[in-house]
Enzyme design. Structure first.
Site, PDB file in Angstrom:
ATOM      1  N   ALA A   1     -11.300  55.716 -12.782  1.00 37.24           N
ATOM      2  CA  ALA A   1     -12.738  55.488 -12.644  1.00 37.24           C
ATOM      3  C   ALA A   1     -13.177  54.399 -13.616  1.00 37.24           C
ATOM      4  O   ALA A   1     -13.998  53.536 -13.294  1.00 37.24           O
ATOM      5  CB  ALA A   1     -13.503  56.779 -12.916  1.00 37.24           C
ATOM      6  N   TYR A   2     -12.605  54.423 -14.817  1.00 39.52           N
ATOM      7  CA  TYR A   2     -12.935  53.415 -15.834  1.00 39.52           C
ATOM      8  C   TYR A   2     -12.477  52.032 -15.375  1.00 39.52           C
ATOM      9  O   TYR A   2     -13.262  51.078 -15.305  1.00 39.52           O
ATOM     10  CB  TYR A   2     -12.258  53.794 -17.157  1.00 39.52           C
ATOM     11  CG  TYR A   2     -12.544  52.848 -18.297  1.00 39.52           C
ATOM     12  CD1 TYR A   2     -13.841  52.687 -18.777  1.00 39.52           C
ATOM     13  CD2 TYR A   2     -11.514  52.125 -18.897  1.00 39.52           C
ATOM     14  CE1 TYR A   2     -14.102  51.823 -19.833  1.00 39.52           C
ATOM     15  CE2 TYR A   2     -11.769  51.260 -19.959  1.00 39.52           C
ATOM     16  CZ  TYR A   2     -13.064  51.112 -20.419  1.00 39.52           C
ATOM     17  OH  TYR A   2     -13.318  50.259 -21.453  1.00 39.52           O
ATOM     18  N   SER A   3     -11.196  51.928 -15.020  1.00 41.41           N
ATOM     19  CA  SER A   3     -10.636  50.625 -14.672  1.00 41.41           C
ATOM     20  C   SER A   3     -11.325  50.035 -13.449  1.00 41.41           C
ATOM     21  O   SER A   3     -11.626  48.832 -13.405  1.00 41.41           O
ATOM     22  CB  SER A   3      -9.130  50.742 -14.419  1.00 41.41           C
ATOM     23  OG  SER A   3      -8.493  51.266 -15.565  1.00 41.41           O
TER      24      SER A   3
ATOM     25  N   SER B   1     -14.389  50.746 -12.162  1.00 41.22           N
ATOM     26  CA  SER B   1     -15.801  50.398 -12.360  1.00 41.22           C
ATOM     27  C   SER B   1     -15.934  49.168 -13.249  1.00 41.22           C
ATOM     28  O   SER B   1     -16.792  48.319 -13.035  1.00 41.22           O
ATOM     29  CB  SER B   1     -16.558  51.595 -12.962  1.00 41.22           C
ATOM     30  OG  SER B   1     -15.976  51.993 -14.197  1.00 41.22           O
ATOM     31  N   LYS B   2     -15.050  49.026 -14.250  1.00 42.83           N
ATOM     32  CA  LYS B   2     -15.095  47.846 -15.115  1.00 42.83           C
ATOM     33  C   LYS B   2     -14.639  46.608 -14.341  1.00 42.83           C
ATOM     34  O   LYS B   2     -15.111  45.495 -14.592  1.00 42.83           O
ATOM     35  CB  LYS B   2     -14.213  48.045 -16.354  1.00 42.83           C
ATOM     36  CG  LYS B   2     -14.699  49.131 -17.309  1.00 42.83           C
ATOM     37  CD  LYS B   2     -16.033  48.806 -17.962  1.00 42.83           C
ATOM     38  CE  LYS B   2     -15.905  47.900 -19.172  1.00 42.83           C
ATOM     39  NZ  LYS B   2     -17.230  47.698 -19.818  1.00 42.83           N
TER      40      LYS B   2
END
Ligand code: ZN
Length: 686
Positions: free
Chosen positions: A575-577, A579-580
């Site tokens: 989710a982090y990778s 969305s970034k």
């Protein structure tokens, strides 16, 4: 006006202590002096460099401010050396400054006030000089001579307008010797001098003469309408401010064509009364209240008509012509009065009055804009009182020129200049209460930027802003509560920024979260939350910033804080990778869309900044440690060892990269990604 002298506060103070006390009392009253105006002195004895006792005068130094003055701001001069000048017939300013420099008891103390000789030629212990609104209101009238005699009789000597310098000092000295019983000297179009055997006496005489003027004007104003405020057609406050917020970047772009300026919007009641009056248009163009105001406000403000119902479309379209008109007026005024010795200063207005909307003041930094605005409040008050007792009048064009281009006054500006590669710029940083965002806010501020510190942790943001104000000065930062996922809050933050500073030069979009977990185990809620903050949040902030920057027409710089995970994602960090990655892809599209407007868009990709971070929660640490098969305690060491330089990355390292991309050193760089990861070959941009 309040008489602030307190015998119990003054008790036990020596001569210097009393001078400082008296000076601060004068400085505390903005209807006497504003921002560096006025000066005070005492005649005393001092030890010279050989230890001999000499007669001396201690006088305010040039460029200091009475309300915060300290003993070190008062140079002392050998009075015997100074007083021999009274027998001279003439002396140029340069000669005078050079001569006074030789009279200093301590050559390292600040340059004495440009009104030093005037103080010296008044043979009294304590001398006080102000530009009191009430006095100037009487002198700035067409019939000032008659009026002053009527009001003061034999209590004060009147001296016609002359620019401060040797000639004025000598004239005042002579006038007082001829009239030894007067309480003070009134300088037409300038202000008041009083004196006494004690600091208290000089102060009280000063206030008494000012009170006399104020009471006279009040009496004359009784029952009369001085500014006729129109009825109807006035915008309610919220609409007026929305209009002002919309218009501010247009004005900022136009007045920043020679040098970047900050704007300050003001719609306080006295300003609104003046800009809504039938008389404001003509009265605003008469001239300054006192000569030293021209340095901050120029000879006159720009007055802008706005039709029956002020609206953004009309005013945005009309503003370029209005500013151009002012610039050609100023150029003509400069040409008509210059002797060719001084190049033209920035010809753009420093005070802008928009009918129905309010006042903008401008300056190279927030403090300068504040000073210009404060001065204009007093100009309005002086105009109003002058209209009550007669007709407001001011300096001639030539006299106003001789003050604005007077090297003695220009010297004061050199003392106030602030530098740094982001001087006169405005930056907004999101997620700036902690960690990387905090370090960025502080780094940009250290380079001269005015920083809007935003965060959902408003107390944290406030602490960062207060820290910046403490180290960089008033007006250099403001804290704003902003949840980047909330469009209303984002719009509101930009509205506040537009009113406080007039526009924006640098956006640092930093706020983010780091949800952990393998994708097949991730809840929709967690995925959505990551997207909201790490993608949509950047979109909402960038959308506002780019609209503003295009409207402003001064280019701009957007810096997005990405992550090493964009080029080099890791497991359990989906989710982090993702969305970034959306954030960074959007940044590149912004670079493509906005290059033609001079707006640069770049990305920094940090890796593993632990210090002060809200990203590295206990949960994230635990999950990342598990993903890498190591213990939590070993996490920082693990990240350090995996990079090529074997070094830990700090928030300051990231801030340095952001500063580079934000500022003029990267003026040819857009659409770029700069890693700040101590070298990770999988994350090399390609
Ligand atoms: Zn003065």
């Amino acid at each position: 006006m309040p008489h602030r002298w307190s015998d119990s506060e003054a008790k036990g103070k020596d001569e210097m202590g009393l001078l400082v006390y008296q000076s601060r009392l004068v400085g505390a009253d903005t209807s006497l002096v504003v921002w560096g105006g006025g000066n005070t002195s005492i005649k005393t004895t001092k030890k010279d460099f050989r230890g001999r006792e000499v007669d001396a005068m201690t006088v305010k130094g040039s460029g200091s401010d009475l309300k915060t003055i300290e003993p070190k701001h008062f140079p002392s001069l050998d009075l015997e050396d100074v007083l021999v000048l009274f027998d001279r017939d003439a002396m140029s300013d340069d000669e005078m400054v050079a001569y006074l420099a030789q009279c200093m008891i301590d050559p390292k103390s600040p340059r004495p006030s440009i009104e030093t000789l005037l103080h010296a030629f008044l043979p009294f212990h304590s001398v006080v000089h102000s530009h009191a609104d009430a006095i100037v209101a009487l002198t700035n009238t067409r019939n000032s001579d008659e009026l002053l005699h009527e009001v003061y009789g034999d209590r004060a000597a009147i001296v016609e307008y002359l620019r401060p310098g040797f000639a004025l000092s000598k004239l005042v000295g002579q006038r007082v010797r001829e009239n030894p019983d007067v309480d003070g000297v009134i300088l037409v179009n300038h202000g008041l001098f009083t004196w006494g055997d004690t600091a208290k006496e000089a102060y009280l005489k000063h206030l008494n003469l000012v009170d006399t003027a104020a009471e006279y004007a009040e009496e004359k104003a009784k029952g009369r309408t001085i500014f006729s405020v129109r009825e109807g057609g006035l915008l309610p406050e919220n609409e007026r401010r929305r209009l002002a917020a919309g218009l501010a970047p247009v004005i900022r772009g136009l007045v920043s064509r020679s040098q970047s300026m900050l704007l300050r919007y003001d719609d306080s009641p006295d300003v609104m009364e003046f800009v809504n009056s039938a008389e404001g248009a003509a009265l605003s163009q008469v001239g300054p209240a006192t000569p030293d105001h021209t340095l901050q406000t120029k000879i006159k403000p720009l007055w802008v008509e706005s039709g029956e119902f002020p609206n953004l479309e009309y005013l945005s379209g009309h503003m370029p012509r209005a500013i151009d008109r002012y610039v050609s007026y100023y150029q003509g005024w400069y040409q008509a009065n210059t002797d060719g010795q001084h190049p033209m200063l920035d010809p753009h207005p420093r005070v802008i009055l928009v009918k129905g909307v309010g006042m903008w003041s401008t300056g190279k930094d927030a403090k300068a804009a504040l000073i210009a605005g404060d001065i204009y409040h007093h100009t309005i008050s002086v105009i109003k009182s002058a209209q009550a007792v007669g007709h407001y009048a001011s300096l001639s064009d030539k006299d106003a020129y001789d003050v604005e281009y007077w090297p003695m006054e220009l010297y004061k500006l050199t003392l106030a200049a602030s530098g740094g590669e982001l001087a006169s710029q405005v930056a907004l940083v999101t997620g700036a209460a902690h960690g990387i965002g905090k370090a960025i806010a502080e780094r940009l501020a250290a380079e001269g930027a005015h920083v809007v510190v935003t965060d959902i942790d408003v107390e944290g943001a406030e602490a960062v802003a207060q820290g910046i104000i403490g180290s960089q000065g008033a007006g250099r930062a403001m804290a704003v509560n902003m949840d980047v996922t909330n469009p209303e809050q984002v719009a509101d933050a930009f509205g506040r920024l537009r009113l406080a500073y007039g526009g924006l030069d640098v956006l640092v979009s930093n706020a983010g979260i780091a949800p952990v977990g393998a994708i097949h185990e991730l809840s929709l809620e967690d995925w959505q939350h990551a997207m909201d903050i790490n993608s949509t949040g950047h979109f909402l902030v960038a959308r506002e910033a780019v609209s503003l920057m295009r409207q402003q027409g001064m280019g701009g710089s957007l810096v997005f804080v990405g992550t090493k995970n964009v080029p080099s994602p890791g497991k359990d960090f989906g989710a982090y990778s993702a969305s970034k990655a959306a954030e960074v892809q959007m940044a590149r599209v912004l670079a493509i869309e906005n290059g033609e407007y001079g707006i640069r868009v770049n990305v920094v990709n940090p890796d593993a900044v632990f210090q002060g971070s809200n990203l590295w929660t206990a949960e994230v640490k635990e999950m990342r440690a598990r993903a890498h098969g190591i213990s939590i305690d070993g996490l920082e060491e693990f990240y350090r060892k995996r990079n090529l330089l074997k070094r830990s990355v700090t928030a300051e390292d990231v801030a340095e990269a952001v500063l580079f991309l934000a500022g003029p050193r990267a003026s040819k760089t857009t659409g770029a990604m700069l890693p700040v990861d101590a070298g990770l070959k999988d994350a090399f941009p390609r």
